[in-house]
Design a protein around this motif. Structure first.
Motif, PDB file in Angstrom:
ATOM      1  N   HIS B  29     -13.902  -1.834  56.031  1.00  0.00           N
ATOM      2  CA  HIS B  29     -15.062  -3.080  55.259  1.00  0.00           C
ATOM      3  C   HIS B  29     -16.459  -2.695  55.668  1.00  0.00           C
ATOM      4  O   HIS B  29     -16.721  -2.617  56.094  1.00  0.00           O
ATOM      5  CB  HIS B  29     -14.564  -4.394  54.964  1.00  0.00           C
ATOM      6  CG  HIS B  29     -13.309  -5.065  54.852  1.00  0.00           C
ATOM      7  ND1 HIS B  29     -13.348  -6.256  54.289  1.00  0.00           N
ATOM      8  CD2 HIS B  29     -12.236  -3.432  54.403  1.00  0.00           C
ATOM      9  CE1 HIS B  29     -11.265  -6.337  54.002  1.00  0.00           C
ATOM     10  NE2 HIS B  29     -11.485  -5.311  53.665  1.00  0.00           N
ATOM     11  N   LYS B  30     -17.225  -2.652  54.603  1.00  0.00           N
ATOM     12  CA  LYS B  30     -18.718  -2.582  54.590  1.00  0.00           C
ATOM     13  C   LYS B  30     -19.823  -3.895  54.238  1.00  0.00           C
ATOM     14  O   LYS B  30     -20.403  -3.245  54.430  1.00  0.00           O
ATOM     15  CB  LYS B  30     -19.067  -0.945  53.673  1.00  0.00           C
ATOM     16  CG  LYS B  30     -17.774   0.385  54.374  1.00  0.00           C
ATOM     17  CD  LYS B  30     -18.870   1.315  53.420  1.00  0.00           C
ATOM     18  CE  LYS B  30     -17.931   2.580  53.569  1.00  0.00           C
ATOM     19  NZ  LYS B  30     -18.476   3.745  52.913  1.00  0.00           N
ATOM     20  N   SER B  31     -18.832  -4.765  53.886  1.00  0.00           N
ATOM     21  CA  SER B  31     -19.602  -5.983  53.739  1.00  0.00           C
ATOM     22  C   SER B  31     -19.343  -6.988  54.022  1.00  0.00           C
ATOM     23  O   SER B  31     -18.184  -6.939  54.530  1.00  0.00           O
ATOM     24  CB  SER B  31     -19.695  -5.936  52.118  1.00  0.00           C
ATOM     25  OG  SER B  31     -20.939  -7.631  51.685  1.00  0.00           O
ATOM     26  N   VAL B  32     -20.618  -7.679  54.981  1.00  0.00           N
ATOM     27  CA  VAL B  32     -20.740  -8.974  55.273  1.00  0.00           C
ATOM     28  C   VAL B  32     -20.877  -9.696  54.705  1.00  0.00           C
ATOM     29  O   VAL B  32     -22.427  -9.602  54.734  1.00  0.00           O
ATOM     30  CB  VAL B  32     -21.003  -9.020  57.417  1.00  0.00           C
ATOM     31  CG1 VAL B  32     -20.886  -9.520  57.664  1.00  0.00           C
ATOM     32  CG2 VAL B  32     -19.833  -7.491  57.631  1.00  0.00           C
ATOM     33  N   SER B  33     -21.106 -10.991  55.028  1.00  0.00           N
ATOM     34  CA  SER B  33     -21.120 -12.203  53.909  1.00  0.00           C
ATOM     35  C   SER B  33     -21.402 -13.293  55.547  1.00  0.00           C
ATOM     36  O   SER B  33     -20.135 -13.647  55.710  1.00  0.00           O
ATOM     37  CB  SER B  33     -21.634 -12.556  53.091  1.00  0.00           C
ATOM     38  OG  SER B  33     -20.746 -12.375  52.228  1.00  0.00           O
ATOM     39  N   TRP B  34     -22.471 -14.341  54.436  1.00  0.00           N
ATOM     40  CA  TRP B  34     -22.144 -15.198  56.634  1.00  0.00           C
ATOM     41  C   TRP B  34     -22.730 -16.540  54.922  1.00  0.00           C
ATOM     42  O   TRP B  34     -23.250 -16.737  54.157  1.00  0.00           O
ATOM     43  CB  TRP B  34     -23.750 -14.963  57.230  1.00  0.00           C
ATOM     44  CG  TRP B  34     -23.465 -13.814  58.218  1.00  0.00           C
ATOM     45  CD1 TRP B  34     -23.872 -12.595  57.877  1.00  0.00           C
ATOM     46  CD2 TRP B  34     -23.209 -14.515  59.762  1.00  0.00           C
ATOM     47  NE1 TRP B  34     -23.628 -12.418  59.079  1.00  0.00           N
ATOM     48  CE2 TRP B  34     -23.115 -13.198  60.095  1.00  0.00           C
ATOM     49  CE3 TRP B  34     -22.358 -15.235  60.000  1.00  0.00           C
ATOM     50  CZ2 TRP B  34     -22.492 -12.845  61.488  1.00  0.00           C
ATOM     51  CZ3 TRP B  34     -21.564 -15.045  61.576  1.00  0.00           C
ATOM     52  CH2 TRP B  34     -22.691 -14.468  61.908  1.00  0.00           C
ATOM     53  N   TYR B  35     -21.762 -17.995  55.837  1.00  0.00           N
ATOM     54  CA  TYR B  35     -21.871 -18.633  55.235  1.00  0.00           C
ATOM     55  C   TYR B  35     -21.742 -20.289  55.981  1.00  0.00           C
ATOM     56  O   TYR B  35     -21.445 -20.051  57.877  1.00  0.00           O
ATOM     57  CB  TYR B  35     -20.587 -18.857  54.380  1.00  0.00           C
ATOM     58  CG  TYR B  35     -20.033 -18.524  52.745  1.00  0.00           C
ATOM     59  CD1 TYR B  35     -19.339 -16.804  53.165  1.00  0.00           C
ATOM     60  CD2 TYR B  35     -20.672 -18.537  52.073  1.00  0.00           C
ATOM     61  CE1 TYR B  35     -19.350 -15.887  52.224  1.00  0.00           C
ATOM     62  CE2 TYR B  35     -20.247 -17.458  50.853  1.00  0.00           C
ATOM     63  CZ  TYR B  35     -19.212 -16.601  51.291  1.00  0.00           C
ATOM     64  OH  TYR B  35     -19.404 -15.830  49.940  1.00  0.00           O
ATOM     65  N   GLN B  36     -22.461 -21.223  56.038  1.00  0.00           N
ATOM     66  CA  GLN B  36     -22.980 -22.432  56.754  1.00  0.00           C
ATOM     67  C   GLN B  36     -21.757 -23.439  55.734  1.00  0.00           C
ATOM     68  O   GLN B  36     -21.685 -24.027  54.667  1.00  0.00           O
ATOM     69  CB  GLN B  36     -23.834 -22.730  56.279  1.00  0.00           C
ATOM     70  CG  GLN B  36     -24.098 -24.366  57.292  1.00  0.00           C
ATOM     71  CD  GLN B  36     -25.913 -24.781  56.985  1.00  0.00           C
ATOM     72  OE1 GLN B  36     -25.893 -25.424  55.956  1.00  0.00           O
ATOM     73  NE2 GLN B  36     -26.625 -23.836  58.435  1.00  0.00           N
ATOM     74  N   GLN B  37     -21.009 -23.848  56.922  1.00  0.00           N
ATOM     75  CA  GLN B  37     -20.624 -24.947  56.091  1.00  0.00           C
ATOM     76  C   GLN B  37     -20.641 -26.274  57.394  1.00  0.00           C
ATOM     77  O   GLN B  37     -20.039 -26.425  58.200  1.00  0.00           O
ATOM     78  CB  GLN B  37     -18.672 -25.208  55.891  1.00  0.00           C
ATOM     79  CG  GLN B  37     -17.449 -25.769  55.612  1.00  0.00           C
ATOM     80  CD  GLN B  37     -16.338 -25.593  56.131  1.00  0.00           C
ATOM     81  OE1 GLN B  37     -16.125 -24.559  56.481  1.00  0.00           O
ATOM     82  NE2 GLN B  37     -15.258 -25.939  54.980  1.00  0.00           N
ATOM     83  N   VAL B  38     -21.316 -27.131  56.475  1.00  0.00           N
ATOM     84  CA  VAL B  38     -21.489 -28.220  57.457  1.00  0.00           C
ATOM     85  C   VAL B  38     -19.565 -29.425  57.384  1.00  0.00           C
ATOM     86  O   VAL B  38     -18.954 -29.811  56.258  1.00  0.00           O
ATOM     87  CB  VAL B  38     -22.788 -29.145  56.317  1.00  0.00           C
ATOM     88  CG1 VAL B  38     -22.727 -30.523  57.163  1.00  0.00           C
ATOM     89  CG2 VAL B  38     -24.191 -28.025  56.879  1.00  0.00           C
ATOM     90  N   LEU B  39     -20.129 -30.404  58.206  1.00  0.00           N
ATOM     91  CA  LEU B  39     -17.953 -31.334  58.302  1.00  0.00           C
ATOM     92  C   LEU B  39     -18.535 -31.798  56.516  1.00  0.00           C
ATOM     93  O   LEU B  39     -19.114 -31.963  56.072  1.00  0.00           O
ATOM     94  CB  LEU B  39     -18.850 -31.926  59.224  1.00  0.00           C
ATOM     95  CG  LEU B  39     -17.464 -32.606  59.426  1.00  0.00           C
ATOM     96  CD1 LEU B  39     -16.233 -32.162  59.719  1.00  0.00           C
ATOM     97  CD2 LEU B  39     -17.426 -33.595  61.075  1.00  0.00           C
ATOM     98  N   GLY B  40     -17.030 -31.900  56.524  1.00  0.00           N
ATOM     99  CA  GLY B  40     -16.961 -32.853  55.525  1.00  0.00           C
ATOM    100  C   GLY B  40     -17.276 -32.466  53.728  1.00  0.00           C
ATOM    101  O   GLY B  40     -17.357 -32.426  52.305  1.00  0.00           O
ATOM    102  N   GLN B  41     -17.807 -30.876  54.074  1.00  0.00           N
ATOM    103  CA  GLN B  41     -18.047 -29.796  52.587  1.00  0.00           C
ATOM    104  C   GLN B  41     -17.447 -28.991  52.377  1.00  0.00           C
ATOM    105  O   GLN B  41     -17.144 -27.631  53.766  1.00  0.00           O
ATOM    106  CB  GLN B  41     -19.756 -29.574  52.738  1.00  0.00           C
ATOM    107  CG  GLN B  41     -20.755 -31.008  52.673  1.00  0.00           C
ATOM    108  CD  GLN B  41     -22.416 -31.104  52.704  1.00  0.00           C
ATOM    109  OE1 GLN B  41     -22.074 -29.435  52.529  1.00  0.00           O
ATOM    110  NE2 GLN B  41     -23.490 -31.835  53.423  1.00  0.00           N
TER     111      GLN B  41
END
Lengths: 114, 115
Positions: B29-41
């Motif tokens: 895999h050549k693509s990386v994404s980042w996500y933020q997950q706040v509690l409950g969302q």
């Protein structure tokens, strides 16, 4: 901007029952993809099922199937013969063709009771 | 084959500090994404990188930055930490990256607590 709405914060059913989780989305685009992800208490986000908007046939994966209504912008997930291991948060997600990001709904907490 | 891996699993920092989170994509895999997950969302998109270039950025302040290395692994950096940065940080990889759609597969996440 695209939005995804899951109107059921929590659901609870008995083992072996069938349950349907709801999802609606808003977009003016025609080419996009929809997903259901499962997030158990371990927090690992796991792909459940994927639907291409250009396909009229609803996607199925074993006990999991979707009801995709493009005109209504609705994408519900049906879990048949529910199992205790299905207990998790379920997220509906959307991405445009050629886009770089997934847009997630707020999630539905599903509990399967013995 | 190994899935997406992230390190560390948990992290505790104090306000004003800096943090670096790491991610290794699925092999090939050549693509990386980042996500933020706040509690409950649900997760919120932060960045996508493809072939070492930033291809997408979410609505996050400049305190957030990232990079991708020649082996396609990635780092997410957050400066001047705030209490509101406390969240689960998820990394996802996919094969083709920007301009093509394919499914993103997620790692187990890094739980960041800011005190």
């Amino acid at each position: 901007a695209q939005t995804v709405t899951q109107s059921q914060p929590e659901m609870s059913v008995q083992e072996a029952e069938t349950v349907t989780l709801s999802c609606t989305y808003d977009t003016s685009e025609n080419n996009y993809y929809l997903f259901w992800y499962k997030q158990p208490p371990s927090r690992q986000m796991i792909l459940v099922i994927r639907q291409e908007a250009y396909k009229q046939q609803n996607a199925t994966e074993n006990r999991f199937s979707v009801n995709f209504q493009k005109a209504a912008k609705s994408f519900s997930l049906k879990i048949s013969d529910s199992q205790l291991g299905d207990t998790a948060m379920y997220f509906c997600a959307f991405t445009l063709e050629g886009a770089q990001k997934l847009v997630f709904g707020q999630g539905t907490r599903l509990t399967i009771n013995p | 084959d190994a899935g997406v891996t992230q390190s560390p699993t948990h992290l505790i920092k104090t306000r004003g500090q800096h943090v670096t989170l790491r991610c290794s994509p699925i092999s090939g895999h050549k693509s990386v994404s980042w996500y933020q997950q706040v509690l409950g969302q649900g997760p919120q998109f932060i960045f996508q990188y493809y072939e070492k270039e930033e291809r997408g950025r979410g609505n996050f302040p400049d305190r957030f930055s990232a990079r991708q290395f020649p082996n396609y692994s990635s780092e997410l950096n957050v400066n001047a930490l705030l209490l509101g940065d406390s969240a689960l940080y998820l990394c996802a990889s996919n094969l083709l990256g920007a301009g093509r759609e394919d499914t993103q597969y997620f790692g187990p996440g890094t739980r960041l607590t800011v005190l």
